[in-house]
Write an enzyme that holds these catalytic residues in place. Structure first.
Site, PDB file in Angstrom:
ATOM      1  N   ASP A 194       0.852  -1.189   0.000  1.00 24.33           N
ATOM      2  CA  ASP A 194       0.000   0.000   0.000  1.00 24.33           C
ATOM      3  C   ASP A 194       0.883   1.232   0.000  1.00 24.33           C
ATOM      4  OD1 ASP A 194      -1.712   2.118   0.440  1.00 24.33           O
ATOM      5  OD2 ASP A 194      -2.978   1.025   1.853  1.00 24.33           O
ATOM      6  N   HIS A 199       0.356   7.866   4.062  1.00 27.03           N
ATOM      7  CA  HIS A 199       0.935   7.178   5.215  1.00 27.03           C
ATOM      8  C   HIS A 199       2.444   7.418   5.366  1.00 27.03           C
ATOM      9  CE1 HIS A 199      -2.939   5.283   5.310  1.00 27.03           C
ATOM     10  NE2 HIS A 199      -2.771   4.820   4.094  1.00 27.03           N
ATOM     11  N   ILE A 214      -0.761   9.308   8.638  1.00 26.89           N
ATOM     12  CA  ILE A 214      -1.524   8.413   9.504  1.00 26.89           C
ATOM     13  C   ILE A 214      -1.168   6.957   9.191  1.00 26.89           C
ATOM     14  CG2 ILE A 214      -3.426  10.053   9.719  1.00 26.89           C
ATOM     15  CD1 ILE A 214      -5.014   8.347   7.718  1.00 26.89           C
ATOM     16  N   GLY A 217      -5.167   1.898   7.797  1.00 29.79           N
ATOM     17  CA  GLY A 217      -6.239   1.206   8.512  1.00 29.79           C
ATOM     18  C   GLY A 217      -6.028  -0.289   8.547  1.00 29.79           C
TER      19      GLY A 217
END
Length: 291
Positions: A194, A199, A214, A217
């Site tokens: 990903d 991120h 961040i 998830g």
């Protein structure tokens, strides 16, 4: 309009060939915190139960590895499906379910069939539902259902979709634990496929409205499943039959996750919050089903 719901849901399924080996599994496990100290395992590098995630000769595969097997091509395919053209800065992971048909092998080759069964109109946002079904020569391996939340893409008059929420049990949790997220956790996790700069890149994160990058998830998703398997299921990854969650809030690298678990017949219900931010919700509607 960047999202054409009718075109997306009527498109032919996309077929992708996947391949992985022990190195991909080990990297994924490290990306979700394998080998890091926990309240239950103060010396994880040599803990026999922890080595099942990190040592090739003793390797077991967490079912959440299905979300990154072959480089996580299902999610990438969903965002490039016919009828879908969205800005990555507006994309958040809304929810994830993995259903396991049999234990995941340490190495394998498989065919993944992906489609968009629904696009929901939430008013100020759209939710793209992506389904990927993966099988090898011996039959079905897993099915993933992914909900992708796209800000500012709603209002097209479509179905709002389901909105039921799972209430937490009124009794005290049966188990609770904490997991600290390393400062470099997102940088390590993204090596499993990903590459969204949300991120890793502070400038890109600022465009998305965050003061710093961040955590993925799906990294939180994996950290949580590992904690449940380790604390409730005795480390037996093969007992998991399905795992579902809704992403209720973000996690920043360096924070600590607080997990509360309720045992129920055939399943564990889980609450995950950010301990450093007054238990702000992180994962909700979270259930690990098991045999």
């Amino acid at each position: 309009m960047p999202i054409d719901a009718a075109k997306a849901t009527s498109a032919e399924p996309r077929i992708t060939e996947l391949a992985w080996d022990h190195k991909d599994v080990q990297l994924y496990h490290l990306g979700i915190g394998a080998g890091a100290a926990t309240p239950e395992k103060p010396h994880p590098a040599t803990d026999p139960d922890e080595l099942r995630y990190t040592l090739e000769s003793a390797l077991h595969v967490l079912p959440s590895f299905a979300t990154v097997a072959g480089g996580g091509m299902a999610l990438a395919g969903g965002l490039s499906a016919p009828g879908i053209d969205v800005d990555l800065a507006a994309v958040l992971h809304g929810g994830q379910t993995v259903t396991v048909h049999r234990p995941l092998p340490v190495r394998g080759r498989a065919t993944q069939t992906s489609s968009v069964p629904a696009v929901y109109d939430k008013g100020k946002a759209a939710v793209i539902v992506l389904r990927s079904e993966t099988a090898d020569e011996d039959g079905p391996l897993w099915t993933c259902d992914t909900q992708i939340f796209v800000r500012s893409e709603g209002g097209f008059g479509g179905d709002r979709g389901p909105s039921a929420r799972l209430e937490l049990p009124e009794r005290a949790p049966d188990l609770h634990t904490e997991r600290r997220i390393r400062e470099d956790q997102a940088l390590l996790y993204r090596l499993s496929g990903d590459w969204n700069p949300l991120h890793a890149d502070p400038e890109f994160a600022a465009l998305a409205g965050f003061d710093r990058p961040i955590l993925h998830g799906l990294c939180t998703y994996g950290v949580t499943l590992k904690a449940v398997v380790d604390t409730v299921l005795g480390g037996e990854v093969s007992r998991v039959t399905s795992y579902a969650t809704r992403f209720a809030g973000v996690v920043f690298p360096g924070e600590t996750l607080r997990l509360r678990m309720w045992r129920e017949p055939g399943r564990v219900q889980v609450s995950v919050t950010a301990a450093d931010r007054d238990d702000a919700p992180v994962l909700a509607d979270t259930v690990v089903a098991h045999d």
